[in-house]
Design an enzyme around this catalytic site. Structure first.
Site, PDB file in Angstrom:
ATOM      1  N   ASP A   1      15.761  -5.857  -9.765  1.00  9.68           N
ATOM      2  CA  ASP A   1      14.935  -6.265  -8.625  1.00  9.68           C
ATOM      3  C   ASP A   1      13.471  -5.903  -8.925  1.00  9.68           C
ATOM      4  O   ASP A   1      13.155  -4.723  -9.101  1.00  9.68           O
ATOM      5  CB  ASP A   1      15.424  -5.517  -7.363  1.00  9.68           C
ATOM      6  CG  ASP A   1      14.525  -5.747  -6.149  1.00  9.68           C
ATOM      7  OD1 ASP A   1      13.728  -6.704  -6.157  1.00  9.68           O
ATOM      8  OD2 ASP A   1      14.635  -4.960  -5.185  1.00  9.68           O
TER       9      ASP A   1
ATOM     10  N   GLY B   1       0.818  -1.212   0.000  1.00  9.80           N
ATOM     11  CA  GLY B   1       0.000   0.000   0.000  1.00  9.80           C
ATOM     12  C   GLY B   1       0.849   1.258   0.000  1.00  9.80           C
ATOM     13  O   GLY B   1       0.637   2.179  -0.802  1.00  9.80           O
ATOM     14  N   ALA B   2       1.832   1.304   0.901  1.00  9.75           N
ATOM     15  CA  ALA B   2       2.687   2.494   0.981  1.00  9.75           C
ATOM     16  C   ALA B   2       3.459   2.689  -0.325  1.00  9.75           C
ATOM     17  O   ALA B   2       3.658   3.822  -0.776  1.00  9.75           O
ATOM     18  CB  ALA B   2       3.641   2.361   2.166  1.00  9.75           C
ATOM     19  N   ASN B   3       3.883   1.588  -0.936  1.00  4.39           N
ATOM     20  CA  ASN B   3       4.574   1.709  -2.230  1.00  4.39           C
ATOM     21  C   ASN B   3       3.657   2.353  -3.264  1.00  4.39           C
ATOM     22  O   ASN B   3       4.076   3.213  -4.043  1.00  4.39           O
ATOM     23  CB  ASN B   3       5.020   0.331  -2.738  1.00  4.39           C
ATOM     24  CG  ASN B   3       6.052  -0.316  -1.838  1.00  4.39           C
ATOM     25  OD1 ASN B   3       6.654   0.336  -0.993  1.00  4.39           O
ATOM     26  ND2 ASN B   3       6.258  -1.615  -2.010  1.00  4.39           N
TER      27      ASN B   3
ATOM     28  N   ALA C   1       8.146  -4.129  -5.862  1.00  9.10           N
ATOM     29  CA  ALA C   1       7.286  -2.938  -5.984  1.00  9.10           C
ATOM     30  C   ALA C   1       6.911  -2.590  -7.424  1.00  9.10           C
ATOM     31  O   ALA C   1       6.204  -1.601  -7.653  1.00  9.10           O
ATOM     32  CB  ALA C   1       7.896  -1.709  -5.295  1.00  9.10           C
ATOM     33  N   ALA C   2       7.335  -3.403  -8.402  1.00  9.84           N
ATOM     34  CA  ALA C   2       6.959  -3.103  -9.790  1.00  9.84           C
ATOM     35  C   ALA C   2       5.431  -3.163  -9.955  1.00  9.84           C
ATOM     36  O   ALA C   2       4.826  -2.302 -10.600  1.00  9.84           O
ATOM     37  CB  ALA C   2       7.643  -4.069 -10.748  1.00  9.84           C
ATOM     38  N   GLY C   3       4.824  -4.175  -9.343  1.00  6.56           N
ATOM     39  CA  GLY C   3       3.369  -4.293  -9.429  1.00  6.56           C
ATOM     40  C   GLY C   3       2.669  -3.138  -8.717  1.00  6.56           C
ATOM     41  O   GLY C   3       1.620  -2.657  -9.155  1.00  6.56           O
TER      42      GLY C   3
ATOM     43  N   SER D   1      12.973   2.749  -5.595  1.00  2.00           N
ATOM     44  CA  SER D   1      13.004   2.437  -7.033  1.00  2.00           C
ATOM     45  C   SER D   1      11.798   2.988  -7.795  1.00  2.00           C
ATOM     46  O   SER D   1      11.742   2.862  -9.016  1.00  2.00           O
ATOM     47  CB  SER D   1      13.078   0.921  -7.222  1.00  2.00           C
ATOM     48  OG  SER D   1      11.863   0.325  -6.843  1.00  2.00           O
TER      49      SER D   1
HETATM   50  O1  RIB Z   1       5.176  -5.405  -3.417  1.00  2.00           O
HETATM   51  C1  RIB Z   1       6.386  -5.286  -2.743  1.00  2.00           C
HETATM   52  C2  RIB Z   1       6.169  -5.208  -1.258  1.00  2.00           C
HETATM   53  O2  RIB Z   1       5.646  -6.441  -0.817  1.00  2.00           O
HETATM   54  C3  RIB Z   1       7.415  -5.004  -0.438  1.00  2.00           C
HETATM   55  O3  RIB Z   1       7.733  -3.644  -0.282  1.00  2.00           O
HETATM   56  C4  RIB Z   1       7.097  -5.713   0.850  1.00  2.00           C
HETATM   57  O4  RIB Z   1       6.957  -4.874   1.951  1.00  2.00           O
HETATM   58  C5  RIB Z   1       5.822  -6.499   0.585  1.00  2.00           C
HETATM   59  O5  RIB Z   1       4.716  -5.910   1.126  1.00  2.00           O
END
Ligand code: RIB
Length: 315
Positions: free
Chosen positions: A252, A47-49, A255-257, A297
């Site tokens: 890596d 969520g934060a991402n 967090a791409a999704g 990233s």
């Molecule tokens: O989607 C990537 C995230 O999945 C990571 O940042 C990790 O915290 C997990 O929640």
């Protein structure tokens, strides 16, 4: 596009984690001590991402979530604020530690993640209800399955009632009842998540489309599949369309999704056409794989637009 991203307000109801990242050759076997390297700590959480991605892509962004009353929670909230995100509705749970994720990145650029959601599990429908004013004021709400399902349901229901665009990023893999899935205008799983949602085995585009059609049978109107190296796919009753992945030097995929979902939300809230929004989201996702870590990233709007400007016009 009818609106610029800066005119769009996105709310993310989701998880917030402290990511502990190492590079390893392979997973350890049970009972084995395995040496790894390059330990790093990053702010993360699906969520934060998404919230950080939406903010970097230009949208005004608010985050609803829960972290512990610990220094990790302080670090995570500060990271969100540093990205210009409204953290008014981030709860500080006194009972549990902040959520954390343990991530191993392999030499081939793939990763594996284990998550202890901890304080993320303290997010309740009442917390979502408290955030009603911000949901009602926003253009779109995105959410994830890394918080309790009751909170996901409450967020989608409230946003739906208020007439907002609702997107459910179906990560991490878990079962989610059809009644909740149907509250989202768009459900966006990757292949593993799609398997968990449908009970089908997914391997390649044909089986992915067939499984996505099972989601349509459950009442979902639009599925946007994240297919990793194979790009993405839009599946609705009216049409199915595949979108190729963009070639980048991936280090890596973490967090791409999340970047993909956030970009989709920002673009659709800004009234972009669905196919253009998916292409834009593909760029945001691809660029995210070029750096190590979750939030460090996530690309800016400028980076996405510069990359898109260099692409052949026919794509
Ligand atoms: O989607 C990537 C995230 O999945 C990571 O940042 C990790 O915290 C997990 O929640």
């Amino acid at each position: 596009m009818a609106r610029r991203p800066e005119e769009v307000h996105v709310v993310v109801a989701g998880s917030c984690n402290f990511d502990i990242v190492v590079k390893g050759q392979r997973l350890p076997k049970e009972g084995e001590t395995l040496m790894v390297s390059d330990l790093k700590f990053f702010p993360g959480g699906k969520g934060a991402n998404q919230a950080v991605a939406a903010a970097r892509l230009g949208a005004r962004t608010s985050f609803i979530g829960s972290v512990g009353q610990d220094i990790v929670g302080d670090f995570l909230v500060r990271g969100l604020k540093d990205n210009g995100i409204d953290t008014t509705w981030v709860k500080r749970d006194g009972e549990r530690s902040s959520g954390s994720a343990f991530i191993m990145v392999f030499p081939n650029g793939n990763n594996c993640i284990t998550v202890d959601p901890a304080a993320n599990l303290a997010l309740t429908p009442a917390d979502i209800e408290r955030a009603r004013p911000v949901i009602e004021a926003a253009d779109a709400l995105t959410t994830v399955l890394e918080i309790p399902l009751e909170a996901v349901e409450a967020a989608l229901r409230l946003a739906r009632l208020a007439g907002k665009l609702t997107i459910l990023d179906a990560g991490p893999p878990c079962h989610c009842p059809a009644d909740i899935l149907k509250l989202a205008d768009i459900v966006s799983p990757n292949e593993t998540e799609l398997e968990h949602l449908t009970g089908e085995t997914v391997s390649g585009r044909v089986s992915a489309q067939e499984a996505a059609e099972k989601l349509l049978d459950l009442g979902v109107k639009t599925v946007v599949l994240k297919l990793g190296n194979d790009g993405s796919m839009l599946v609705t009753r009216q049409k199915t369309k595949h979108f190729s992945a963009y070639k980048v030097e991936a280090v890596d995929p973490t967090a791409a999704g999340d970047a993909f979902t956030a970009a989709l939300g920002v673009q659709l809230a800004a009234k972009a056409k669905m196919e253009d929004a998916i292409r834009y989201a593909n760029v945001a996702g691809a660029l995210t794989t070029t750096k190590l870590g979750a939030q460090p990233s996530l690309p800016t709007r400028q980076e996405v637009e510069d990359f898109a400007a260099r692409l052949p016009k026919s794509r």
